[in-house]
Motif scaffolding. Sequence first.
Motif, PDB file in Angstrom:
ATOM      1  N   PHE A   1       3.493   7.245   3.035  1.00 58.46           N
ATOM      2  CA  PHE A   1       3.845   6.312   3.721  1.00 58.46           C
ATOM      3  C   PHE A   1       3.387   4.907   2.906  1.00 58.46           C
ATOM      4  O   PHE A   1       2.713   4.736   2.336  1.00 58.46           O
ATOM      5  CB  PHE A   1       3.139   6.019   5.033  1.00 58.46           C
ATOM      6  CG  PHE A   1       3.410   6.952   5.923  1.00 58.46           C
ATOM      7  CD1 PHE A   1       2.724   8.288   6.098  1.00 58.46           C
ATOM      8  CD2 PHE A   1       4.418   6.947   6.889  1.00 58.46           C
ATOM      9  CE1 PHE A   1       3.091   9.237   6.947  1.00 58.46           C
ATOM     10  CE2 PHE A   1       4.812   7.756   7.720  1.00 58.46           C
ATOM     11  CZ  PHE A   1       3.837   8.766   8.085  1.00 58.46           C
TER      12      PHE A   1
ATOM     13  N   TYR B   1      -0.031   5.355   1.259  1.00 59.87           N
ATOM     14  CA  TYR B   1      -0.883   6.238   1.887  1.00 59.87           C
ATOM     15  C   TYR B   1      -0.151   7.532   1.723  1.00 59.87           C
ATOM     16  O   TYR B   1       1.257   7.692   1.754  1.00 59.87           O
ATOM     17  CB  TYR B   1      -1.190   5.916   3.126  1.00 59.87           C
ATOM     18  CG  TYR B   1      -2.053   4.885   3.316  1.00 59.87           C
ATOM     19  CD1 TYR B   1      -1.379   3.484   3.486  1.00 59.87           C
ATOM     20  CD2 TYR B   1      -3.192   4.886   3.793  1.00 59.87           C
ATOM     21  CE1 TYR B   1      -2.403   2.267   3.809  1.00 59.87           C
ATOM     22  CE2 TYR B   1      -4.274   3.883   3.902  1.00 59.87           C
ATOM     23  CZ  TYR B   1      -3.704   2.516   4.078  1.00 59.87           C
ATOM     24  OH  TYR B   1      -4.617   1.354   4.331  1.00 59.87           O
TER      25      TYR B   1
ATOM     26  N   LEU C   1      -4.401   9.371   7.332  1.00 60.97           N
ATOM     27  CA  LEU C   1      -3.842   8.974   6.053  1.00 60.97           C
ATOM     28  C   LEU C   1      -4.936   8.360   5.034  1.00 60.97           C
ATOM     29  O   LEU C   1      -5.970   7.766   5.452  1.00 60.97           O
ATOM     30  CB  LEU C   1      -2.945   7.412   6.467  1.00 60.97           C
ATOM     31  CG  LEU C   1      -1.591   7.871   7.035  1.00 60.97           C
ATOM     32  CD1 LEU C   1      -1.611   8.290   8.026  1.00 60.97           C
ATOM     33  CD2 LEU C   1      -1.012   6.315   7.067  1.00 60.97           C
TER      34      LEU C   1
ATOM     35  N   PHE D   1       0.917  -1.214  -0.010  1.00 59.89           N
ATOM     36  CA  PHE D   1      -0.057  -0.083   0.084  1.00 59.89           C
ATOM     37  C   PHE D   1       0.971   1.346  -0.073  1.00 59.89           C
ATOM     38  O   PHE D   1       2.153   1.501   0.429  1.00 59.89           O
ATOM     39  CB  PHE D   1      -0.988   0.222   1.444  1.00 59.89           C
ATOM     40  CG  PHE D   1      -1.683  -1.102   1.513  1.00 59.89           C
ATOM     41  CD1 PHE D   1      -1.207  -2.274   1.990  1.00 59.89           C
ATOM     42  CD2 PHE D   1      -3.007  -1.254   1.118  1.00 59.89           C
ATOM     43  CE1 PHE D   1      -1.895  -3.490   2.310  1.00 59.89           C
ATOM     44  CE2 PHE D   1      -3.773  -2.610   1.344  1.00 59.89           C
ATOM     45  CZ  PHE D   1      -3.203  -3.636   1.971  1.00 59.89           C
TER      46      PHE D   1
END
Lengths: 112, 112
Positions: free
Chosen positions: B90, B36, B44, B34
């Motif tokens: 992130f 974010y 997020l 993922f």
Amino acid sequence: DGGITQSPKYLFRKEGQNVTLSCEQNLNHDAMYWYRQDPGQGLRLIYYSQIVNDFQKGDIAEGYSVSREKKESFPLTVTSAQKNPTAFYLCASRGRGDYGYTFGSGTRLTVV
Amino acid sequence: AQSVTQLGSHVSVSEGALVLLRCNYSSSVPPYLFWYVQYPNQGLQLLLKYTTGATLVKGINGFEAEFKKSETSFHLTKPSAHMSDAAEYFCAVESGYSTLTFGKGTMLLVSP
């Protein structure tokens, strides 16, 4: 619209006091999570719960406690045993079969 | 155990330039990956995710990422940076139906 609500957005606490951060979701998600965010350290997992009345410690659970009495709610208590509680706290949830989390907007806790 | 390494705590680009944010992961099982994005004092927001299938994943706001198993990487790119892309990014990994592990984040700075 469904989502996750964290309250309050800003919280000030005196040293030695316990404080509870609220996290409520109306997404009908089973799993909920609490993360702590400090500058340059990313997000670190405090506690998580995959079902009502059950929760597990994350990587940095010391000085924190949680409860999961209702599916919608997962409050986090920062106790006086937490030595450095000043941080940004993020709550997240995930539905069954979903990948990834939905995040709340966070609570910034400052110890004064 | 799983872990995420984001190379560079800060990346600076000019408006209109290519954005490249690096992410390497370790995972003992096939990962879900993922990216974010976080704006100041907010939660997020999911940019994109890789679970199975096509290794080039397109996300919101013109971002995309490519899963390269041989390199254990999931770098995030955008062909042309915009001022509104300035934020912290992130990368996160999940192995099995477990909790997400986040990298320490990369702050993207965009100059006019």
